[in-house]
Design a protein around this motif. Sequence first.
Motif, mmCIF file in Angstrom:
data_model
loop_
_atom_site.group_PDB
_atom_site.id
_atom_site.type_symbol
_atom_site.label_atom_id
_atom_site.label_comp_id
_atom_site.label_asym_id
_atom_site.label_seq_id
_atom_site.Cartn_x
_atom_site.Cartn_y
_atom_site.Cartn_z
ATOM 1 N N GLY A 148 10.210 67.922 -21.946
ATOM 2 C CA GLY A 148 10.075 66.562 -22.437
ATOM 3 C C GLY A 148 9.438 65.632 -21.416
ATOM 4 N N PHE A 149 9.549 64.316 -21.694
ATOM 5 C CA PHE A 149 8.980 63.322 -20.778
ATOM 6 C C PHE A 149 9.974 62.192 -20.569
ATOM 7 C CE2 PHE A 149 7.803 59.330 -22.948
ATOM 8 C CZ PHE A 149 8.067 59.666 -24.265
ATOM 9 N N LEU A 177 -2.039 60.947 -25.217
ATOM 10 C CA LEU A 177 -0.593 61.174 -25.206
ATOM 11 C C LEU A 177 0.110 60.113 -24.366
ATOM 12 C CD1 LEU A 177 1.818 63.076 -25.936
ATOM 13 C CD2 LEU A 177 1.346 64.274 -23.773
ATOM 14 N N ALA A 178 -0.477 59.774 -23.222
ATOM 15 C CA ALA A 178 0.139 58.774 -22.339
ATOM 16 C C ALA A 178 0.280 57.430 -23.054
ATOM 17 C CB ALA A 178 -0.695 58.628 -21.072
ATOM 18 N N ASP A 179 -0.757 57.026 -23.790
ATOM 19 C CA ASP A 179 -0.698 55.738 -24.504
ATOM 20 C C ASP A 179 0.390 55.769 -25.581
ATOM 21 O OD1 ASP A 179 -2.758 54.875 -22.928
ATOM 22 O OD2 ASP A 179 -4.317 55.115 -24.472
ATOM 23 N N PHE A 180 0.491 56.897 -26.284
ATOM 24 C CA PHE A 180 1.524 57.020 -27.317
ATOM 25 C C PHE A 180 2.916 56.959 -26.690
ATOM 26 C CE2 PHE A 180 4.371 60.164 -29.444
ATOM 27 C CZ PHE A 180 4.700 59.393 -30.553
ATOM 28 N N GLN A 181 3.110 57.687 -25.600
ATOM 29 C CA GLN A 181 4.432 57.705 -24.955
ATOM 30 C C GLN A 181 4.806 56.324 -24.415
ATOM 31 O OE1 GLN A 181 3.635 60.919 -22.174
ATOM 32 N NE2 GLN A 181 4.639 62.427 -23.490
ATOM 33 N N ALA A 182 3.827 55.618 -23.853
ATOM 34 C CA ALA A 182 4.113 54.273 -23.342
ATOM 35 C C ALA A 182 4.513 53.348 -24.483
ATOM 36 C CB ALA A 182 2.877 53.733 -22.618
ATOM 37 N N PRO A 239 7.657 66.678 -16.921
ATOM 38 C CA PRO A 239 6.516 67.594 -17.001
ATOM 39 C C PRO A 239 5.572 67.356 -18.174
ATOM 40 C CG PRO A 239 8.552 68.720 -17.647
ATOM 41 C CD PRO A 239 8.953 67.381 -17.074
ATOM 42 N N LEU A 240 6.041 66.661 -19.211
ATOM 43 C CA LEU A 240 5.163 66.463 -20.369
ATOM 44 C C LEU A 240 4.734 65.006 -20.538
ATOM 45 C CD1 LEU A 240 6.838 69.034 -22.761
ATOM 46 C CD2 LEU A 240 4.485 69.110 -21.941
ATOM 47 N N PRO A 268 15.162 61.903 -20.924
ATOM 48 C CA PRO A 268 14.033 62.688 -21.440
ATOM 49 C C PRO A 268 13.945 62.655 -22.964
ATOM 50 C CG PRO A 268 15.792 64.138 -20.652
ATOM 51 C CD PRO A 268 16.189 62.744 -20.274
ATOM 52 N N LEU A 269 12.724 62.528 -23.457
ATOM 53 C CA LEU A 269 12.445 62.479 -24.896
ATOM 54 C C LEU A 269 11.508 63.630 -25.260
ATOM 55 C CD1 LEU A 269 11.767 58.654 -25.456
ATOM 56 C CD2 LEU A 269 13.915 59.882 -25.734
ATOM 57 N N PRO A 270 11.535 64.054 -26.527
ATOM 58 C CA PRO A 270 10.679 65.183 -26.927
ATOM 59 C C PRO A 270 9.208 64.790 -27.034
ATOM 60 C CG PRO A 270 11.922 64.345 -28.806
ATOM 61 C CD PRO A 270 12.425 63.601 -27.608
#
Lengths: 80, 289
Positions: free
Chosen positions: B104-105, A8-13, B71-72, B116-118
């Motif tokens: 979100g994050f 998830l972290a890689d996708f969000q980055a 938090p996410l 924040p994004l979903p």
Amino acid sequence: MNPHDSTLADFQACLLDILHRHENADAIFAALAAHPAVTPFRDYVATFEPEMLEVAASLVKKWGVRRESQAVGDLSAMPH
Amino acid sequence: MRKIRAGLSLMLEDEFLQASLPLFEDGAVDALEWSFDVGWGAAPLPAWAEALLHEYSGAGALVGHGVTFSPLSGEWTGRTQWWIEQLQAELKKRRYLHISEHFGFMEAGDFHKCAPLPVPLTAQTIRLGRERLRVLADIADCPVGLENLALALGMRDVRDQGVFLSELLESVDGFLVLDLHNLYCQMMNFGCTAAEILSTYPLARVREMHISGGSWMEANSARGTPIRRDTHDEDVPEAVFTLLAEVLPQCPATEVVVFERLGHSLADPATHEGMRNDFLRMKSILSAS
């Protein structure tokens, strides 16, 4: 041990970086399609609507602050 | 008969003080919401803001609303750990009725701040979010909650957010901050009714609501229809007041409704008056509920 999810972290980055670099939805979709970190989330990305991606890109450009940046990033002015 | 407090989100700009001072002087503000983390590591707070925080904390009428915990986020960073340590110090400094954060994050990769994004709803993201909320619940000597997000990247985000919030909040017996303008944004941007969206929300867990105004943004491409955005810089739309009156009876645990308006949007006497009128109208709806 603090909770962590590297996939998830890689996708969000990847998502933040692409939204920061591009404005147009077509360019954003193309960049996402080409990035390996998106592969586990391909079904989710397929549900994105172009105009909302462009809104997200404008938000990331306005409020996103990179770690190496000297910008203050005054989030007190950000609606929340 | 329950009394729902009329709350005001504290902004630090002088314009906010000028606009809201008559409300404080009249005793109209029953509760104060403070986004504590925007003050961490920044310049000292204005004396008037410190005085308000002291007064409302002492009166048991201060609610906390974090902005930057994220938090996410998949990653737990040094900044996340710093945030937790700052919160521990904050909770020793001031007494809060409850504290909340945003769904979100906003932190990932080399971005340490963002809007924040979903996040997609999966078994893994539910587990991650529950663990993060548990961290908050373990250090807070008060209830913890999450606010629904305005931005959705697609209909899947709209459809899943209520289920996601339910799954997360249930794990810590947490509460929902139901932001009605965020709900309105999703209604306008995705052609949904409030009832369709709220049917998936854990309304029994609503302890706090938010109302605010926003603005329209012209879309650059795609359908070309304008996008409703949660910018907190204009008057509250009539539709949001209507939502407040309609939704309150469905949320019997509501304790406080907070009015939000950015300080820099209060540039002249006309906007000050508009802000006060919106707050007082919100209060009148609460009194009638």
